[in-house]
Design an enzyme around this catalytic site. Structure first.
Site, PDB file in Angstrom:
ATOM      1  N   GLU A 132     -14.775  -0.104  16.573  1.00  0.00           N
ATOM      2  CA  GLU A 132     -15.617   0.046  15.388  1.00  0.00           C
ATOM      3  C   GLU A 132     -16.899  -0.754  15.581  1.00  0.00           C
ATOM      4  O   GLU A 132     -16.843  -1.902  16.027  1.00  0.00           O
ATOM      5  CB  GLU A 132     -14.861  -0.433  14.140  1.00  0.00           C
ATOM      6  CG  GLU A 132     -13.624   0.398  13.853  1.00  0.00           C
ATOM      7  CD  GLU A 132     -12.862  -0.050  12.597  1.00  0.00           C
ATOM      8  OE1 GLU A 132     -13.325  -1.011  11.926  1.00  0.00           O
ATOM      9  OE2 GLU A 132     -11.831   0.566  12.285  1.00  0.00           O
TER      10      GLU A 132
ATOM     11  N   ASP B  74      10.853   2.857   7.184  1.00  0.00           N
ATOM     12  CA  ASP B  74      10.548   1.427   7.219  1.00  0.00           C
ATOM     13  C   ASP B  74      11.848   0.714   7.539  1.00  0.00           C
ATOM     14  O   ASP B  74      12.713   0.562   6.676  1.00  0.00           O
ATOM     15  CB  ASP B  74       9.987   0.960   5.875  1.00  0.00           C
ATOM     16  CG  ASP B  74       9.446  -0.463   5.942  1.00  0.00           C
ATOM     17  OD1 ASP B  74       9.992  -1.262   6.725  1.00  0.00           O
ATOM     18  OD2 ASP B  74       8.488  -0.776   5.215  1.00  0.00           O
TER      19      ASP B  74
ATOM     20  N   ILE C  16       0.835  -1.212   0.000  1.00  0.00           N
ATOM     21  CA  ILE C  16       0.000   0.000   0.000  1.00  0.00           C
ATOM     22  C   ILE C  16       0.863   1.252   0.000  1.00  0.00           C
ATOM     23  O   ILE C  16       0.679   2.166  -0.813  1.00  0.00           O
ATOM     24  CB  ILE C  16      -0.958  -0.007   1.206  1.00  0.00           C
ATOM     25  CG1 ILE C  16      -1.920  -1.187   1.098  1.00  0.00           C
ATOM     26  CG2 ILE C  16      -1.741   1.304   1.273  1.00  0.00           C
ATOM     27  CD1 ILE C  16      -2.739  -1.440   2.344  1.00  0.00           C
TER      28      ILE C  16
ATOM     29  N   ARG D  40      -4.634   0.759  10.598  1.00  0.00           N
ATOM     30  CA  ARG D  40      -5.317   0.161  11.746  1.00  0.00           C
ATOM     31  C   ARG D  40      -5.477   1.219  12.825  1.00  0.00           C
ATOM     32  O   ARG D  40      -4.566   2.004  13.105  1.00  0.00           O
ATOM     33  CB  ARG D  40      -4.527  -1.032  12.303  1.00  0.00           C
ATOM     34  CG  ARG D  40      -4.595  -2.286  11.437  1.00  0.00           C
ATOM     35  CD  ARG D  40      -6.003  -2.823  11.310  1.00  0.00           C
ATOM     36  NE  ARG D  40      -6.062  -4.104  10.636  1.00  0.00           N
ATOM     37  CZ  ARG D  40      -7.163  -4.610  10.091  1.00  0.00           C
ATOM     38  NH1 ARG D  40      -8.279  -3.919  10.124  1.00  0.00           N
ATOM     39  NH2 ARG D  40      -7.146  -5.787   9.516  1.00  0.00           N
TER      40      ARG D  40
ATOM     41  N   HIS E  49     -14.142   2.811   7.716  1.00  0.00           N
ATOM     42  CA  HIS E  49     -13.353   1.626   7.372  1.00  0.00           C
ATOM     43  C   HIS E  49     -13.752   1.101   5.993  1.00  0.00           C
ATOM     44  O   HIS E  49     -14.095  -0.077   5.823  1.00  0.00           O
ATOM     45  CB  HIS E  49     -13.521   0.529   8.433  1.00  0.00           C
ATOM     46  CG  HIS E  49     -12.355  -0.415   8.472  1.00  0.00           C
ATOM     47  ND1 HIS E  49     -11.967  -1.079   9.604  1.00  0.00           N
ATOM     48  CD2 HIS E  49     -11.485  -0.815   7.501  1.00  0.00           C
ATOM     49  CE1 HIS E  49     -10.920  -1.850   9.346  1.00  0.00           C
ATOM     50  NE2 HIS E  49     -10.611  -1.707   8.072  1.00  0.00           N
TER      51      HIS E  49
END
Length: 361
Positions: free
Chosen positions: A286, A196, A177, A257, A305
């Protein structure tokens, strides 16, 4: 003849699963189907697994005499496994097997597969949509116009945000992503900065730069977007300290998340004016609770979401899952097997553990 159950829902349809099986199954199979209520009804815990749809009872009934289940949301619990002794493969068409009890499946000799990367393009595009909407406050201005307000006073210097061109966008995670988001934003003329710690040498294009630490990225970025997988190490990755380290007037985007971010600390930073805006698609709880502070902050752009919601995602999910079924039926190694060391026949040795910032989920 192998019996297969497609347990589709109102997103990854049974018709898509069965069309994909026609393409990938090497031999004639007997297919039955069960339709689960997601997303008309929200997913929920079932037994000991999370984010599932339907009930154990209906799945147990549908799986009698079935060797393979192809599904997105059906719950694979200890009880289901105990009551369905013929089951040998549970192919999940979502990014990760959160609706399956992996240790129990392994104990019962059931291979569990998933479909990583199925929604990478949709989520990347949605991330950029949130980013643009937050920068220009599009939903808020739209709501005001619909209510009869014309607020040209937002042209005041203190009320306007940055442009994407020339801005530094910090990506926390550069997997399926994050790398797509970088490619899109490169077309806008943004400066791409990546944190990263598991990034392989040479993985970044010349248009992107690597930050040596999260702190370095936060201090340099005008916009920070999260693409990290949720683990014990990344829970609370962005808290009060990290938000304070971000540049005044910067923007945070999270379509990964909810638990990656301390949302109370985020609300504090937004209310204090330290951050200009935030764009969010995921939340610690959620559906978003009615009393959430996020509902009271006008500079927040939110979606429920939905980042992975696209027709191509549903088709890719069905295709990846059905391809695993095809491999299983041919006796080939499975590509995305989730079981650990004790594996049923046909499931390969487990891949190396994905690192903490891998966004495939």
């Amino acid at each position: 003849m192998t019996k297969i159950l497609t347990a589709g829902d109102h997103f990854v349809l049974n018709s898509l699963l069965q069309e994909a099986l026609v393409r990938h199954a090497p031999t004639a199979v007997e297919v039955s189907e069960l339709t689960l209520p997601w997303p008309v009804e929200p997913f929920h815990p079932v037994g000991e697994v999370d984010e599932a749809s339907g009930t154990e009872d209906e799945l147990i009934e549908a799986l009698q005499g079935v060797q393979v289940c192809l599904t997105q949301m059906a719950p694979l619990t200890e009880r289901v496994l105990h009551e369905c002794p013929d089951l040998r493969l549970f192919a999940i068409t979502r990014g990760g097997p959160v609706n399956a009890n992996i240790p129990a499946a392994t104990q019962h000799g059931v291979a569990v597969t998933s479909a990583p990367g199925r929604n990478a393009t949709a989520t990347a595009e949605h991330t950029v949509a949130l980013l643009l909407a937050a920068v220009r406050q599009v939903p808020q201005r739209n709501s005001e116009l619909l209510a009869g307000e014309w607020r040209s006073d937002y042209y005041r210097y203190q009320d306007v945000g940055p442009e994407i061109r020339g801005a530094t966008v910090g990506l926390v995670g550069y997997g399926a992503i994050g790398s797509r988001v970088a490619g899109i934003l490169n077309g806008f003329g943004a400066r791409i900065l990546v944190f990263d710690p598991f990034l392989q040498p040479g993985a970044l294009p010349e248009s992107a730069h690597q930050a040596g630490s999260l702190e370095e990225l936060l201090a340099a970025a005008d916009i920070v977007t999260l693409h990290a997988r949720l683990t014990a190490a990344t829970t609370g990755l962005i808290g009060a300290r990290e938000l304070a380290a971000m540049r005044p007037g910067s923007i945070l985007i999270n379509a990964a998340r909810g638990a990656l971010v301390d949302y109370d600390a985020l609300c504090d930073a937004l209310e204090a004016g330290h951050l200009f805006a935030a764009g969010l698609d995921v939340y610690p709880a959620e559906p978003l609770p009615a009393a959430s502070r996020l509902r009271t902050i006008r500079s927040v752009v939110m979606t429920p979401h939905l980042a992975g919601a696209s027709k191509p995602t549903a088709h890719k999910a069905a295709d990846i899952g059905a391809s695993e079924v095809g491999r299983f039926l041919r006796g080939e190694a499975l590509q995305h097997c989730s079981n650990p060391r004790r594996l049923p026949p046909g499931c390969p040795s487990p891949p190396p553990a994905r690192h903490a910032l891998d966004p495939n989920r």
